[in-house]
Write a protein that holds these residues in place. Sequence first.
Motif, PDB file in Angstrom:
ATOM      1  N   ALA A   8     -32.837  18.988  16.035  1.00  0.00           N
ATOM      2  CA  ALA A   8     -33.964  18.082  16.266  1.00  0.00           C
ATOM      3  C   ALA A   8     -33.487  16.870  17.063  1.00  0.00           C
ATOM      4  N   PRO A   9     -34.340  16.335  17.942  1.00  0.00           N
ATOM      5  CA  PRO A   9     -33.933  15.142  18.707  1.00  0.00           C
ATOM      6  C   PRO A   9     -33.737  13.948  17.785  1.00  0.00           C
ATOM      7  N   ARG A  10     -32.802  13.091  18.131  1.00  0.00           N
ATOM      8  CA  ARG A  10     -32.537  11.896  17.332  1.00  0.00           C
ATOM      9  C   ARG A  10     -33.596  10.849  17.617  1.00  0.00           C
ATOM     10  N   ARG A  11     -33.999  10.162  16.586  1.00  0.00           N
ATOM     11  CA  ARG A  11     -34.967   9.073  16.706  1.00  0.00           C
ATOM     12  C   ARG A  11     -34.279   7.793  16.247  1.00  0.00           C
ATOM     13  N   GLU A  12     -33.883   6.970  17.173  1.00  0.00           N
ATOM     14  CA  GLU A  12     -33.207   5.724  16.851  1.00  0.00           C
ATOM     15  C   GLU A  12     -34.108   4.543  17.179  1.00  0.00           C
ATOM     16  N   ALA A  13     -34.022   3.524  16.367  1.00  0.00           N
ATOM     17  CA  ALA A  13     -34.799   2.319  16.622  1.00  0.00           C
ATOM     18  C   ALA A  13     -34.022   1.113  16.119  1.00  0.00           C
ATOM     19  N   ALA A  14     -33.888   0.135  16.969  1.00  0.00           N
ATOM     20  CA  ALA A  14     -33.253  -1.123  16.564  1.00  0.00           C
ATOM     21  C   ALA A  14     -34.365  -2.100  16.203  1.00  0.00           C
ATOM     22  N   MET A  15     -34.265  -2.673  15.015  1.00  0.00           N
ATOM     23  CA  MET A  15     -35.270  -3.649  14.598  1.00  0.00           C
ATOM     24  C   MET A  15     -34.632  -4.629  13.633  1.00  0.00           C
ATOM     25  N   PRO A  16     -35.185  -5.816  13.545  1.00  0.00           N
ATOM     26  CA  PRO A  16     -34.658  -6.794  12.583  1.00  0.00           C
ATOM     27  C   PRO A  16     -34.743  -6.247  11.155  1.00  0.00           C
ATOM     28  N   ARG A  17     -33.792  -6.644  10.337  1.00  0.00           N
ATOM     29  CA  ARG A  17     -33.728  -6.189   8.941  1.00  0.00           C
ATOM     30  C   ARG A  17     -35.048  -6.410   8.206  1.00  0.00           C
ATOM     31  N   ALA A  42     -18.362  -1.096  17.451  1.00  0.00           N
ATOM     32  CA  ALA A  42     -19.098  -2.163  16.771  1.00  0.00           C
ATOM     33  C   ALA A  42     -19.451  -1.711  15.356  1.00  0.00           C
ATOM     34  N   ALA A  43     -20.447  -2.322  14.781  1.00  0.00           N
ATOM     35  CA  ALA A  43     -20.922  -1.938  13.449  1.00  0.00           C
ATOM     36  C   ALA A  43     -22.442  -2.016  13.425  1.00  0.00           C
ATOM     37  N   THR A  44     -23.026  -1.314  12.489  1.00  0.00           N
ATOM     38  CA  THR A  44     -24.466  -1.335  12.298  1.00  0.00           C
ATOM     39  C   THR A  44     -24.753  -1.588  10.823  1.00  0.00           C
ATOM     40  N   GLY A  45     -25.945  -1.989  10.521  1.00  0.00           N
ATOM     41  CA  GLY A  45     -26.321  -2.187   9.129  1.00  0.00           C
ATOM     42  C   GLY A  45     -27.076  -0.973   8.619  1.00  0.00           C
ATOM     43  N   VAL A  46     -26.676  -0.476   7.469  1.00  0.00           N
ATOM     44  CA  VAL A  46     -27.351   0.656   6.835  1.00  0.00           C
ATOM     45  C   VAL A  46     -28.151   0.113   5.658  1.00  0.00           C
ATOM     46  N   LEU A  47     -29.419   0.467   5.588  1.00  0.00           N
ATOM     47  CA  LEU A  47     -30.286   0.056   4.495  1.00  0.00           C
ATOM     48  C   LEU A  47     -30.661   1.279   3.677  1.00  0.00           C
TER      49      LEU A  47
END
Length: 53
Positions: A8-17, A42-47
């Motif tokens: 399946a295609p990846r669905r990425e979205a950058a948004m404020p926490r 770099a690093a990303t935040g995982v929620l």
Amino acid sequence: MADEESAAPRREAAMPRQVCVDLFATLGCGLEAGFPAPMGSAATGVLVFAKEL
């Protein structure tokens, strides 16, 4: 593991926490945890969310 063509295609979205927390709240989910994770150089935040009962 599925091959590249059938994956399946990846669905990425950058948004404020807070936008993400608010969005999931409208879907009945609460924030359970958050942590940084490496992503390339770099690093990303995982929620982590859980459906509220």
